[in-house]
Design a protein around this motif. Structure first.
Motif, mmCIF file in Angstrom:
data_model
loop_
_atom_site.group_PDB
_atom_site.id
_atom_site.type_symbol
_atom_site.label_atom_id
_atom_site.label_comp_id
_atom_site.label_asym_id
_atom_site.label_seq_id
_atom_site.Cartn_x
_atom_site.Cartn_y
_atom_site.Cartn_z
ATOM 1 N N VAL A 37 0.860 -1.179 0.000
ATOM 2 C CA VAL A 37 0.000 0.000 0.000
ATOM 3 C C VAL A 37 0.905 1.241 0.000
ATOM 4 C CG1 VAL A 37 -1.824 1.244 1.205
ATOM 5 C CG2 VAL A 37 -1.828 -1.266 1.172
ATOM 6 N N LYS A 39 -0.231 4.457 -0.804
ATOM 7 C CA LYS A 39 -1.024 5.691 -0.804
ATOM 8 C C LYS A 39 -0.297 6.774 -0.003
ATOM 9 C CE LYS A 39 -3.675 3.953 3.165
ATOM 10 N NZ LYS A 39 -4.958 3.369 3.584
ATOM 11 N N TYR A 43 3.102 6.683 2.468
ATOM 12 C CA TYR A 43 3.114 7.086 3.881
ATOM 13 C C TYR A 43 4.225 8.119 4.141
ATOM 14 C CZ TYR A 43 -0.044 3.117 4.928
ATOM 15 O OH TYR A 43 -1.104 2.228 4.956
ATOM 16 N N LEU A 85 -8.158 1.975 -3.984
ATOM 17 C CA LEU A 85 -8.824 1.463 -2.788
ATOM 18 C C LEU A 85 -10.234 1.992 -2.582
ATOM 19 C CD1 LEU A 85 -5.743 1.586 -0.391
ATOM 20 C CD2 LEU A 85 -6.946 -0.486 -1.122
ATOM 21 N N ARG A 137 -17.251 2.333 5.966
ATOM 22 C CA ARG A 137 -16.636 3.511 5.356
ATOM 23 C C ARG A 137 -16.887 3.498 3.851
ATOM 24 N NH1 ARG A 137 -10.100 4.411 5.636
ATOM 25 N NH2 ARG A 137 -10.197 2.456 4.462
ATOM 26 N N TRP A 164 -13.249 -7.955 -2.044
ATOM 27 C CA TRP A 164 -12.471 -7.649 -0.841
ATOM 28 C C TRP A 164 -13.281 -6.911 0.198
ATOM 29 C CZ3 TRP A 164 -10.407 -2.660 0.641
ATOM 30 C CH2 TRP A 164 -10.593 -1.619 -0.288
ATOM 31 N N HIS A 166 -12.519 -4.739 4.334
ATOM 32 C CA HIS A 166 -11.494 -4.057 5.139
ATOM 33 C C HIS A 166 -11.845 -4.204 6.617
ATOM 34 C CE1 HIS A 166 -8.174 -1.434 5.867
ATOM 35 N NE2 HIS A 166 -8.878 -0.369 6.194
ATOM 36 N N ASN A 209 -5.209 -5.761 6.164
ATOM 37 C CA ASN A 209 -4.191 -4.718 6.233
ATOM 38 C C ASN A 209 -2.992 -5.306 6.988
ATOM 39 O OD1 ASN A 209 -5.316 -4.936 8.767
ATOM 40 N ND2 ASN A 209 -6.066 -2.838 8.878
ATOM 41 N N SER A 210 -2.039 -4.480 7.408
ATOM 42 C CA SER A 210 -0.853 -5.013 8.105
ATOM 43 C C SER A 210 -1.261 -5.820 9.335
ATOM 44 C CB SER A 210 0.080 -3.886 8.547
ATOM 45 O OG SER A 210 0.621 -3.223 7.433
ATOM 46 N N ARG A 225 -2.881 -6.586 1.994
ATOM 47 C CA ARG A 225 -2.580 -5.190 1.613
ATOM 48 C C ARG A 225 -1.836 -4.529 2.762
ATOM 49 N NH1 ARG A 225 -8.251 -5.677 1.402
ATOM 50 N NH2 ARG A 225 -8.311 -4.223 3.161
ATOM 51 N N CYS A 226 -0.514 -4.568 2.700
ATOM 52 C CA CYS A 226 0.271 -4.037 3.819
ATOM 53 C C CYS A 226 0.771 -2.637 3.533
ATOM 54 C CB CYS A 226 1.471 -4.931 4.106
ATOM 55 S SG CYS A 226 1.004 -6.438 4.947
ATOM 56 N N GLY A 227 0.540 -1.752 4.486
ATOM 57 C CA GLY A 227 1.108 -0.415 4.434
ATOM 58 C C GLY A 227 2.115 -0.257 5.560
ATOM 59 N N ILE A 228 1.621 0.096 6.730
ATOM 60 C CA ILE A 228 2.492 0.549 7.827
ATOM 61 C C ILE A 228 3.628 -0.430 8.146
ATOM 62 C CG2 ILE A 228 1.108 -0.403 9.734
ATOM 63 C CD1 ILE A 228 2.700 3.111 9.654
ATOM 64 N N TYR A 369 1.190 6.131 11.769
ATOM 65 C CA TYR A 369 0.738 6.516 10.426
ATOM 66 C C TYR A 369 0.670 8.039 10.290
ATOM 67 C CZ TYR A 369 -1.581 1.815 10.487
ATOM 68 O OH TYR A 369 -1.889 0.488 10.595
HETATM 69 C C1 LIG Z 1 -4.524 2.123 4.176
HETATM 70 C C2 LIG Z 1 -5.188 0.848 3.872
HETATM 71 C C3 LIG Z 1 -4.496 -0.373 4.007
HETATM 72 C C4 LIG Z 1 -3.126 -0.467 4.632
HETATM 73 O O1 LIG Z 1 -3.258 -0.416 6.044
HETATM 74 P P1 LIG Z 1 -2.002 -0.628 7.007
HETATM 75 O O2 LIG Z 1 -2.603 -0.682 8.366
HETATM 76 O O3 LIG Z 1 -1.130 0.556 6.820
HETATM 77 O O4 LIG Z 1 -1.341 -1.884 6.607
HETATM 78 C C5 LIG Z 1 -5.117 -1.521 3.577
HETATM 79 N N1 LIG Z 1 -6.368 -1.479 3.059
HETATM 80 C C6 LIG Z 1 -7.069 -0.338 2.947
HETATM 81 C C7 LIG Z 1 -8.438 -0.360 2.398
HETATM 82 C C8 LIG Z 1 -6.512 0.860 3.364
HETATM 83 O O5 LIG Z 1 -7.228 1.989 3.275
#
Ligand SMILES: *Cc1c(COP(=O)(O)O)cnc(C)c1O
Length: 397
Positions: A37, A39, A43, A85, A137, A164, A166, A209-210, A225-228, A369
């Motif tokens: 991720v 976006k 980060y 997303l 959301r 998918w 969330h 997510n993470s 879907r990993c971000g942080i 974040y």
């Molecule tokens: C931002 C986001 C993620 C990533 O989340 P992290 O907690 O940073 O891993 C995954 N999915 C969606 C829909 C998001 O908005």
């Protein structure tokens, strides 16, 4: 912004640390795929550089919040699959197709405008349908998903590639949080089963997510879907513990360091009160260093009251007064041998000391974040640790 790099403050983005985190998470979730991720300019780390490095290190796809973020990454030559997303507004459907995105769809209007945009371009667009299982959301109510999936199937220019959802509290440690996450996964599984009974099988399912990827193996499905976590911060202390159990001895590495050079040094008597408001008397005669970063760079004023410290000369040093827009003042104590040009670390390591975004977050009553995405656009990002011989570190100074 941040073109000239004449300013002695910068954020170092260590792509070696990023590759380490991609590898660690990729092994943890295998055989599920890892999507990065990226976006919000990855980060705050720099979207194009991070996206390219994540893909090189094994991420098989990317995800962005905005079409413009995707355009910037595509311009840098990154061709990996990229999920948008949220559902694009009807007038943005063309831009989403142009950027080569996999749009998320969750309304009949979204399906219609995306089908039209694909038709106008004489192409077929892969889409993922999103289910709202409790985050509330974005996403279609579970009961409306079969009709939405059927609407996609009716469009010759759309191809259903994924389904998918969330998770709202995958990072939470309470029994209520755990029940809620289990309930979300149940609702998702029921939607999938309902579609299968009607003969529809989205090829790719995803929910994590993470926090979900690390702490909820059942949430990994086909991809996470990993971000942080890619940026080296655990979403919560509980998730950090889950990761330590699942991958002992293999921590996440923070990717971003915020650094500066000391701009000025003065020696002041006990009782002097540097900076706006004259809020803190020096407890004793002290060397006070001025550092050229402030709240306009993402160092919030609230840090003054919360015991914030920076690293200079390998030691933690408190603020000597209020954070200002462009500068902070640091109490280096009596007799400190600090001179202009010395390195200051606000986030990252110096000697044996380390300050993390999680530490800032704790002091600010927020999450890592917000700390990372708050590092302002006027702070130049200096990329280090690129893969490939000869390129090496992009130094500064
Ligand atoms: C931002 C986001 C993620 C990533 O989340 P992290 O907690 O940073 O891993 C995954 N999915 C969606 C829909 C998001 O908005």
């Amino acid at each position: 912004m941040a073109e000239g790099r004449s300013r002695p403050a910068w954020a170092e983005v260590d792509l070696g640390a990023l590759r380490h985190n991609v590898g660690l998470l990729g092994r943890l979730v295998a055989p599920s795929a890892l999507w990065a991720v990226v976006k919000a300019d990855a980060y705050g780390h720099g979207g194009p550089a991070v996206a390219g490095a994540a893909v090189e290190a094994g991420a098989t796809g990317l995800a962005v919040a905005l079409i413009d973020e995707a355009v910037e990454i595509r311009r840098a030559g990154v061709t990996a699959p990229m999920l948008l997303l949220s559902e694009p507004a009807p007038d943005a459907a063309d831009a989403a197709v142009e950027a080569g995105l996999i749009p998320t769809l969750c309304t009949p209007a979204g399906v219609a405008s995306m089908a039209r945009a694909a038709r106008d371009r004489g192409t077929t667009v892969p889409v993922h349908v999103k289910v709202d299982t409790g985050m509330h959301r974005m996403g279609a109510e579970p009961g409306l998903v079969p009709a939405l999936v059927a609407a996609v199937a009716e469009q010759p220019t759309l191809r259903l590639d994924g389904l998918w959802t969330h998770l709202a509290v995958a990072d939470g440690g309470t029994a209520e949080d755990r029940d809620f996450t289990a309930g979300q996964l149940d609702r998702f599984d029921q939607v999938v089963a309902g579609l299968a009974a009607a003969g529809a099988r989205p090829p790719v399912l995803h929910a994590a997510n993470s926090a979900g990827a690390i702490a909820w193996p059942a949430a990994r499905y086909d991809l996470v879907r990993c971000g942080i976590a890619l940026y080296g911060a655990a979403p919560s202390a509980g998730v950090a513990e889950s990761l330590a159990r699942a991958a002992p001895g293999e921590g996440l590495r923070p990717v971003l360091s915020l650094k500066a050079h000391v701009a000025a040094v003065r020696e002041l008597p006990a009782g002097a009160r540097p900076s706006y408001g004259r809020l803190r008397p020096l407890p004793e005669r002290a060397v006070v260093a001025t550092i050229p970063v402030g709240y306009a760079d993402g160092v919030p004023r609230a840090l003054f009251a919360s015991g914030f410290e920076v690293l200079i000369g390998g030691r933690r040093r408190p603020l000597a007064g209020m954070v200002t827009m462009d500068q902070i003042v640091v109490d280096c104590g009596p007799g400190a041998t600090i001179v202009p040009g010395d390195e200051v670390v606000l986030l990252g390591r110096q000697g044996t000391e380390e300050i993390t975004a999680t530490e800032w977050a704790r002091q600010l009553g927020t999450i890592s974040y917000e700390v990372l995405t708050g590092i302002g656009p006027r702070v130049p990002r200096i990329v280090t640790g690129q893969a490939g011989a000869g390129r090496g570190r992009t130094g500064r100074r």
